[in-house]
Design a protein around this motif. Structure first.
Motif, PDB file in Angstrom:
ATOM      1  N   PHE A  94       0.096  -2.468 -17.051  1.00 53.94           N
ATOM      2  CA  PHE A  94       1.062  -1.373 -17.029  1.00 53.94           C
ATOM      3  C   PHE A  94       2.303  -1.750 -17.824  1.00 53.94           C
ATOM      4  O   PHE A  94       2.790  -2.877 -17.745  1.00 53.94           O
ATOM      5  CB  PHE A  94       1.429  -1.088 -15.560  1.00 53.94           C
ATOM      6  CG  PHE A  94       2.667  -0.272 -15.372  1.00 53.94           C
ATOM      7  CD1 PHE A  94       2.651   1.093 -15.605  1.00 53.94           C
ATOM      8  CD2 PHE A  94       3.845  -0.862 -14.952  1.00 53.94           C
ATOM      9  CE1 PHE A  94       3.798   1.849 -15.417  1.00 53.94           C
ATOM     10  CE2 PHE A  94       4.995  -0.117 -14.761  1.00 53.94           C
ATOM     11  CZ  PHE A  94       4.969   1.251 -14.996  1.00 53.94           C
ATOM     12  N   LEU A 115       4.912   2.118  -9.383  1.00 57.40           N
ATOM     13  CA  LEU A 115       3.905   1.478 -10.231  1.00 57.40           C
ATOM     14  C   LEU A 115       4.319   0.052 -10.613  1.00 57.40           C
ATOM     15  O   LEU A 115       3.497  -0.858 -10.606  1.00 57.40           O
ATOM     16  CB  LEU A 115       3.656   2.306 -11.493  1.00 57.40           C
ATOM     17  CG  LEU A 115       3.016   3.672 -11.291  1.00 57.40           C
ATOM     18  CD1 LEU A 115       3.077   4.478 -12.580  1.00 57.40           C
ATOM     19  CD2 LEU A 115       1.582   3.537 -10.816  1.00 57.40           C
ATOM     20  N   GLU A 153       3.899  -2.806  -7.970  1.00 57.21           N
ATOM     21  CA  GLU A 153       2.541  -3.197  -7.603  1.00 57.21           C
ATOM     22  C   GLU A 153       1.850  -3.755  -8.844  1.00 57.21           C
ATOM     23  O   GLU A 153       2.378  -3.670  -9.942  1.00 57.21           O
ATOM     24  CB  GLU A 153       1.782  -1.973  -7.061  1.00 57.21           C
ATOM     25  CG  GLU A 153       2.457  -1.400  -5.820  1.00 57.21           C
ATOM     26  CD  GLU A 153       1.823  -0.126  -5.297  1.00 57.21           C
ATOM     27  OE1 GLU A 153       0.860   0.386  -5.909  1.00 57.21           O
ATOM     28  OE2 GLU A 153       2.292   0.366  -4.259  1.00 57.21           O
ATOM     29  N   LEU A 154       0.670  -4.325  -8.645  1.00 59.82           N
ATOM     30  CA  LEU A 154      -0.111  -4.773  -9.796  1.00 59.82           C
ATOM     31  C   LEU A 154      -0.861  -3.538 -10.302  1.00 59.82           C
ATOM     32  O   LEU A 154      -1.792  -3.077  -9.656  1.00 59.82           O
ATOM     33  CB  LEU A 154      -1.087  -5.873  -9.389  1.00 59.82           C
ATOM     34  CG  LEU A 154      -1.750  -6.617 -10.533  1.00 59.82           C
ATOM     35  CD1 LEU A 154      -2.280  -7.940 -10.048  1.00 59.82           C
ATOM     36  CD2 LEU A 154      -2.842  -5.826 -11.197  1.00 59.82           C
ATOM     37  N   THR A 155      -0.384  -2.977 -11.400  1.00 64.18           N
ATOM     38  CA  THR A 155      -0.948  -1.727 -11.915  1.00 64.18           C
ATOM     39  C   THR A 155      -1.676  -1.985 -13.225  1.00 64.18           C
ATOM     40  O   THR A 155      -1.131  -2.614 -14.132  1.00 64.18           O
ATOM     41  CB  THR A 155       0.164  -0.671 -12.122  1.00 64.18           C
ATOM     42  OG1 THR A 155       0.820  -0.448 -10.866  1.00 64.18           O
ATOM     43  CG2 THR A 155      -0.397   0.633 -12.644  1.00 64.18           C
ATOM     44  N   PHE A 214      -5.505   4.965 -14.127  1.00 60.27           N
ATOM     45  CA  PHE A 214      -4.743   3.803 -13.682  1.00 60.27           C
ATOM     46  C   PHE A 214      -5.073   3.520 -12.224  1.00 60.27           C
ATOM     47  O   PHE A 214      -5.562   4.384 -11.493  1.00 60.27           O
ATOM     48  CB  PHE A 214      -3.234   4.016 -13.867  1.00 60.27           C
ATOM     49  CG  PHE A 214      -2.637   5.085 -12.996  1.00 60.27           C
ATOM     50  CD1 PHE A 214      -2.006   4.755 -11.804  1.00 60.27           C
ATOM     51  CD2 PHE A 214      -2.691   6.418 -13.371  1.00 60.27           C
ATOM     52  CE1 PHE A 214      -1.450   5.735 -10.995  1.00 60.27           C
ATOM     53  CE2 PHE A 214      -2.138   7.408 -12.569  1.00 60.27           C
ATOM     54  CZ  PHE A 214      -1.514   7.071 -11.374  1.00 60.27           C
ATOM     55  N   SER A 236      -3.602   0.761  -8.847  1.00 63.45           N
ATOM     56  CA  SER A 236      -2.613  -0.240  -8.454  1.00 63.45           C
ATOM     57  C   SER A 236      -3.019  -0.930  -7.165  1.00 63.45           C
ATOM     58  O   SER A 236      -3.588  -0.319  -6.255  1.00 63.45           O
ATOM     59  CB  SER A 236      -1.229   0.399  -8.302  1.00 63.45           C
ATOM     60  OG  SER A 236      -1.234   1.356  -7.270  1.00 63.45           O
ATOM     61  N   LYS A 283      -1.583  -2.987  -4.022  1.00 65.64           N
ATOM     62  CA  LYS A 283      -0.377  -3.228  -3.231  1.00 65.64           C
ATOM     63  C   LYS A 283      -0.616  -4.488  -2.414  1.00 65.64           C
ATOM     64  O   LYS A 283      -1.613  -4.584  -1.692  1.00 65.64           O
ATOM     65  CB  LYS A 283      -0.110  -2.037  -2.327  1.00 65.64           C
ATOM     66  CG  LYS A 283       1.184  -2.097  -1.570  1.00 65.64           C
ATOM     67  CD  LYS A 283       1.390  -0.809  -0.812  1.00 65.64           C
ATOM     68  CE  LYS A 283       2.759  -0.787  -0.166  1.00 65.64           C
ATOM     69  NZ  LYS A 283       2.983   0.508   0.496  1.00 65.64           N
ATOM     70  N   ASP A 318      -3.598   1.005  -3.681  1.00 67.25           N
ATOM     71  CA  ASP A 318      -2.627   2.054  -3.374  1.00 67.25           C
ATOM     72  C   ASP A 318      -2.957   3.334  -4.137  1.00 67.25           C
ATOM     73  O   ASP A 318      -2.920   4.419  -3.572  1.00 67.25           O
ATOM     74  CB  ASP A 318      -1.212   1.579  -3.707  1.00 67.25           C
ATOM     75  CG  ASP A 318      -0.157   2.605  -3.322  1.00 67.25           C
ATOM     76  OD1 ASP A 318      -0.330   3.282  -2.286  1.00 67.25           O
ATOM     77  OD2 ASP A 318       0.848   2.727  -4.041  1.00 67.25           O
ATOM     78  N   LEU A 363      -9.618  -4.456  -9.765  1.00 68.25           N
ATOM     79  CA  LEU A 363      -8.761  -4.694  -8.601  1.00 68.25           C
ATOM     80  C   LEU A 363      -9.472  -5.546  -7.556  1.00 68.25           C
ATOM     81  O   LEU A 363      -8.842  -6.395  -6.912  1.00 68.25           O
ATOM     82  CB  LEU A 363      -8.294  -3.376  -7.987  1.00 68.25           C
ATOM     83  CG  LEU A 363      -7.289  -2.561  -8.799  1.00 68.25           C
ATOM     84  CD1 LEU A 363      -6.809  -1.364  -7.988  1.00 68.25           C
ATOM     85  CD2 LEU A 363      -6.117  -3.387  -9.281  1.00 68.25           C
TER      86      LEU A 363
END
Length: 170
Positions: free
Chosen positions: A13, A59, A62-64, A76, A78, A80, A86, A107
């Protein structure tokens, strides 16, 4: 002979992605959830992206990951904390092209790499089958209030093994 569809790719992101991701979020809700949620529920849900600055902070916090097709963002997702998906949204024009699967798999691997033993998601009704197909199991039914509208979802969980989900091809 038919031309092969381009394969989706992943990238991190970037702050400049916020407007296009907000549009993907709204378009996905409006086009893909009508069988499960009323128009008022969809509008309440989509309103989370109307304040792009706040949406961008969510966004960025978090790891997006961004999924692209031919270098254009089409979805996309994300993560959390270490173990909760999330958000996972795909533009309606890219549905069925492996975008959601690519994002979810990434993810799952990242969560496993961060030490998570399982991954949870609060799946919307229209996303339930996608997560069931990926090995997630329904744990509880939820009702949340968003801008005065009640929305139902289901908390689902998948056990991760050795940094990956069981059955993932390596």
């Amino acid at each position: 002979m038919g031309q092969a569809l381009p394969k989706p790719a992943l990238r991190p992101f970037l702050a400049g992605d916020i407007p296009v991701l907000a549009a993907i979020f709204v378009d996905a809700i409006e086009a893909l959830t009508g069988d499960d949620y009323s128009e008022a529920q969809q509008q309440a849900w989509a309103s989370a992206a109307f304040d792009e600055e706040q949406f961008g902070r969510r966004l960025a916090g978090e790891l997006t990951l961004i999924a692209t097709l031919q270098n254009s963002p089409v979805g996309f997702a994300s993560l959390k904390g270490t173990g909760h998906i999330d958000m996972l949204y795909v533009h309606p024009s890219a549905v069925g092209q492996g975008v959601a699967s690519l994002l979810c798999e990434a993810l799952e691997k990242l969560a496993g790499g961060r030490g998570a033993k399982s991954l949870t998601v609060d799946a919307s009704d229209n996303a339930l089958e996608f997560f069931v197909h990926r090995g997630y199991v329904a744990k509880q039914r939820n009702t949340v209030t968003v801008n005065g509208e009640w929305l139902a979802n289901t908390t689902m969980q998948k056990t991760l093994v050795d940094g990956a989900a069981p059955g993932d091809a390596r």
